[in-house]
Design an enzyme around this catalytic site. Structure first.
Site, PDB file in Angstrom:
ATOM      1  N   GLU A  80      49.866  40.674   3.978  1.00  0.00           N
ATOM      2  CA  GLU A  80      50.073  39.224   3.916  1.00  0.00           C
ATOM      3  C   GLU A  80      48.760  38.608   4.377  1.00  0.00           C
ATOM      4  O   GLU A  80      48.452  38.588   5.558  1.00  0.00           O
ATOM      5  CB  GLU A  80      51.261  38.806   4.787  1.00  0.00           C
ATOM      6  CG  GLU A  80      52.572  39.339   4.223  1.00  0.00           C
ATOM      7  CD  GLU A  80      53.835  38.666   4.749  1.00  0.00           C
ATOM      8  OE1 GLU A  80      53.740  37.589   5.376  1.00  0.00           O
ATOM      9  OE2 GLU A  80      54.914  39.224   4.525  1.00  0.00           O
ATOM     10  N   ARG A 136      65.129  28.538  -0.004  1.00  0.00           N
ATOM     11  CA  ARG A 136      65.262  29.783  -0.763  1.00  0.00           C
ATOM     12  C   ARG A 136      66.321  29.653  -1.840  1.00  0.00           C
ATOM     13  O   ARG A 136      66.151  30.145  -2.954  1.00  0.00           O
ATOM     14  CB  ARG A 136      65.601  30.948   0.189  1.00  0.00           C
ATOM     15  CG  ARG A 136      65.669  32.316  -0.531  1.00  0.00           C
ATOM     16  CD  ARG A 136      65.644  33.480   0.430  1.00  0.00           C
ATOM     17  NE  ARG A 136      64.466  33.406   1.275  1.00  0.00           N
ATOM     18  CZ  ARG A 136      64.485  32.903   2.523  1.00  0.00           C
ATOM     19  NH1 ARG A 136      65.605  32.482   3.073  1.00  0.00           N
ATOM     20  NH2 ARG A 136      63.372  32.823   3.212  1.00  0.00           N
ATOM     21  N   THR A 158      61.121  43.251   0.686  1.00  0.00           N
ATOM     22  CA  THR A 158      61.179  42.490   1.938  1.00  0.00           C
ATOM     23  C   THR A 158      61.657  43.381   3.068  1.00  0.00           C
ATOM     24  O   THR A 158      62.378  44.345   2.831  1.00  0.00           O
ATOM     25  CB  THR A 158      62.134  41.271   1.800  1.00  0.00           C
ATOM     26  OG1 THR A 158      62.205  40.590   3.055  1.00  0.00           O
ATOM     27  CG2 THR A 158      63.539  41.664   1.391  1.00  0.00           C
ATOM     28  N   PHE A 161      69.138  33.755  10.062  1.00  0.00           N
ATOM     29  CA  PHE A 161      68.086  34.554  10.693  1.00  0.00           C
ATOM     30  C   PHE A 161      66.924  33.628  11.026  1.00  0.00           C
ATOM     31  O   PHE A 161      66.940  32.437  10.691  1.00  0.00           O
ATOM     32  CB  PHE A 161      67.641  35.701   9.769  1.00  0.00           C
ATOM     33  CG  PHE A 161      67.069  35.237   8.458  1.00  0.00           C
ATOM     34  CD1 PHE A 161      65.708  34.947   8.331  1.00  0.00           C
ATOM     35  CD2 PHE A 161      67.883  35.055   7.347  1.00  0.00           C
ATOM     36  CE1 PHE A 161      65.183  34.498   7.124  1.00  0.00           C
ATOM     37  CE2 PHE A 161      67.364  34.614   6.133  1.00  0.00           C
ATOM     38  CZ  PHE A 161      66.008  34.328   6.029  1.00  0.00           C
ATOM     39  N   GLY A 162      65.921  34.198  11.662  1.00  0.00           N
ATOM     40  CA  GLY A 162      64.680  33.470  11.922  1.00  0.00           C
ATOM     41  C   GLY A 162      64.913  32.146  12.664  1.00  0.00           C
ATOM     42  O   GLY A 162      65.610  32.088  13.679  1.00  0.00           O
ATOM     43  N   PHE A 163      64.336  31.089  12.117  1.00  0.00           N
ATOM     44  CA  PHE A 163      64.393  29.772  12.755  1.00  0.00           C
ATOM     45  C   PHE A 163      65.693  29.011  12.440  1.00  0.00           C
ATOM     46  O   PHE A 163      65.816  27.838  12.803  1.00  0.00           O
ATOM     47  CB  PHE A 163      63.188  28.925  12.312  1.00  0.00           C
ATOM     48  CG  PHE A 163      61.853  29.518  12.684  1.00  0.00           C
ATOM     49  CD1 PHE A 163      61.420  29.512  14.004  1.00  0.00           C
ATOM     50  CD2 PHE A 163      61.027  30.082  11.719  1.00  0.00           C
ATOM     51  CE1 PHE A 163      60.181  30.054  14.356  1.00  0.00           C
ATOM     52  CE2 PHE A 163      59.785  30.631  12.051  1.00  0.00           C
ATOM     53  CZ  PHE A 163      59.368  30.616  13.376  1.00  0.00           C
ATOM     54  N   ASP A 164      66.639  29.642  11.788  1.00  0.00           N
ATOM     55  CA  ASP A 164      67.871  28.949  11.384  1.00  0.00           C
ATOM     56  C   ASP A 164      68.584  28.200  12.515  1.00  0.00           C
ATOM     57  O   ASP A 164      69.078  27.093  12.285  1.00  0.00           O
ATOM     58  CB  ASP A 164      68.856  29.929  10.719  1.00  0.00           C
ATOM     59  CG  ASP A 164      68.516  30.170   9.258  1.00  0.00           C
ATOM     60  OD1 ASP A 164      67.720  29.410   8.692  1.00  0.00           O
ATOM     61  OD2 ASP A 164      69.062  31.129   8.676  1.00  0.00           O
ATOM     62  N   ASP A 204      57.870  34.577   0.079  1.00  0.00           N
ATOM     63  CA  ASP A 204      57.092  34.232   1.259  1.00  0.00           C
ATOM     64  C   ASP A 204      57.499  32.813   1.652  1.00  0.00           C
ATOM     65  O   ASP A 204      57.419  31.894   0.839  1.00  0.00           O
ATOM     66  CB  ASP A 204      55.593  34.333   0.962  1.00  0.00           C
ATOM     67  CG  ASP A 204      54.814  34.417   2.262  1.00  0.00           C
ATOM     68  OD1 ASP A 204      55.216  35.204   3.143  1.00  0.00           O
ATOM     69  OD2 ASP A 204      53.838  33.673   2.426  1.00  0.00           O
ATOM     70  N   GLY A 210      68.374  39.566   5.687  1.00  0.00           N
ATOM     71  CA  GLY A 210      68.979  38.231   5.543  1.00  0.00           C
ATOM     72  C   GLY A 210      68.577  37.579   4.227  1.00  0.00           C
ATOM     73  O   GLY A 210      69.376  36.907   3.574  1.00  0.00           O
TER      74      GLY A 210
HETATM   75  P1  ITT Z   1      59.252  39.608   4.596  1.00  0.00           P
HETATM   76  O1  ITT Z   1      57.878  38.958   4.636  1.00  0.00           O
HETATM   77  O2  ITT Z   1      59.240  41.075   4.833  1.00  0.00           O
HETATM   78  O3  ITT Z   1      60.044  39.205   3.376  1.00  0.00           O
HETATM   79  P2  ITT Z   1      59.767  37.915   6.912  1.00  0.00           P
HETATM   80  O4  ITT Z   1      61.039  37.654   7.693  1.00  0.00           O
HETATM   81  O5  ITT Z   1      58.524  38.267   7.671  1.00  0.00           O
HETATM   82  O6  ITT Z   1      60.130  39.011   5.817  1.00  0.00           O
HETATM   83  P3  ITT Z   1      58.419  35.530   5.848  1.00  0.00           P
HETATM   84  O7  ITT Z   1      57.062  36.044   6.171  1.00  0.00           O
HETATM   85  O8  ITT Z   1      58.635  34.922   4.509  1.00  0.00           O
HETATM   86  O9  ITT Z   1      59.521  36.663   6.003  1.00  0.00           O
HETATM   87  O10 ITT Z   1      58.959  34.476   6.879  1.00  0.00           O
HETATM   88  C1  ITT Z   1      58.183  33.828   7.802  1.00  0.00           C
HETATM   89  C2  ITT Z   1      59.021  33.549   9.034  1.00  0.00           C
HETATM   90  O11 ITT Z   1      59.873  32.450   8.740  1.00  0.00           O
HETATM   91  C3  ITT Z   1      59.889  34.710   9.487  1.00  0.00           C
HETATM   92  O12 ITT Z   1      59.853  34.793  10.899  1.00  0.00           O
HETATM   93  C4  ITT Z   1      61.272  34.335   9.023  1.00  0.00           C
HETATM   94  O13 ITT Z   1      62.265  34.792   9.927  1.00  0.00           O
HETATM   95  C5  ITT Z   1      61.215  32.813   8.998  1.00  0.00           C
HETATM   96  N1  ITT Z   1      62.039  32.352   7.896  1.00  0.00           N
HETATM   97  C6  ITT Z   1      61.833  32.545   6.575  1.00  0.00           C
HETATM   98  N2  ITT Z   1      62.850  32.049   5.870  1.00  0.00           N
HETATM   99  C7  ITT Z   1      63.721  31.523   6.766  1.00  0.00           C
HETATM  100  C8  ITT Z   1      64.975  30.909   6.662  1.00  0.00           C
HETATM  101  O14 ITT Z   1      65.575  30.753   5.491  1.00  0.00           O
HETATM  102  N3  ITT Z   1      65.571  30.512   7.785  1.00  0.00           N
HETATM  103  C9  ITT Z   1      64.996  30.693   8.984  1.00  0.00           C
HETATM  104  N4  ITT Z   1      63.835  31.287   9.182  1.00  0.00           N
HETATM  105  C10 ITT Z   1      63.190  31.712   8.075  1.00  0.00           C
END
Ligand code: ITT
Length: 183
Positions: free
Chosen positions: A36, A168, A7, A139-142, A65, A11
């Site tokens: 992907e 997860r 990955t 991280f991300g949409f958290d 994913d 996070g």
């Molecule tokens: P890898 O594919 O390299 O593992 P990624 O962050 O691109 O890392 P994904 O394609 O699985 O991972 O994630 C899709 C999006 O959803 C990505 O922008 C993540 O930040 C977000 N995401 C995934 N899991 C999340 C979580 O637990 N909380 C918040 N956002 C999440």
């Protein structure tokens, strides 16, 4: 035993660690980029990635994913979550949600584990998109996702709290108990 988590997202690795330490397994991040594919389901994306990586990497590994599926947007961004996060970001999602009273959404996570064969594990958490971002963690949409039954967003939780209820966390729990029985 050492197990590679393929990955680009540290996070995710942080969240995974607590499931493997009790099993005596050291999980480490391997940032190996893999295709992907554009597909309708996370399962297809994860399976393609894992089979592709299996030809390049020796030893067992897993990848995750995940996606955010918003009901009022017919499941968008779903399999496009990574792209949408990079391009529209959290602000873009909040804008898309303007005018919708139904803010329900879910996160789904698919783990693909390769040990010479492919094993798939999954988890899902239901909740809603908040009106504004809250919290600094995760991280991300958290910051804009509040799981059902909680008044905190994932970004307002510790990793342990998030793991207990998250998509997860659920997938990792099934994966870890499978490993306990099959190693
Ligand atoms: P890898 O594919 O390299 O593992 P990624 O962050 O691109 O890392 P994904 O394609 O699985 O991972 O994630 C899709 C999006 O959803 C990505 O922008 C993540 O930040 C977000 N995401 C995934 N899991 C999340 C979580 O637990 N909380 C918040 N956002 C999440």
């Amino acid at each position: 035993m050492r197990l590679a988590f393929i990955t680009s997202n540290p996070g995710k690795v942080e969240e995974a660690k607590e499931y493997f330490e009790p099993l005596g397994i050291e999980v480490y991040q391997l940032s190996y980029s893999y295709p992907e594919i554009q597909a309708d389901t996370l399962e297809e994306v994860a399976e393609y990635g894992a089979r592709w990586l299996a030809e390049k990497i020796s030893g067992p590994f897993f990848l995750d994913d995940s996606g955010l599926f918003i009901e009022a947007l017919n499941g968008f961004p779903g399999v496009y979550s990574a792209y949408v996060y990079r391009t529209l970001g959290i602000g873009g999602i909040l804008k898309l949600m303007e005018g919708f009273s139904d803010r329900s959404a879910y996160f789904k996570s698919i783990i693909a584990y390769w040990d010479g064969e492919l094993h798939i594990f999954g988890g899902r958490v239901d909740g809603e998109i908040t009106a504004e971002p809250r919290g600094e963690g995760g991280f991300g949409f958290d910051p804009i996702f509040r799981p059902r039954g909680s008044d905190k967003t994932f970004a307002e939780m510790t990793t342990e709290e998030k793991n207990l209820i998250s998509h997860r966390g659920k997938a990792l729990k099934v994966f870890a108990s499978w490993l306990r029985e099959n190693l």
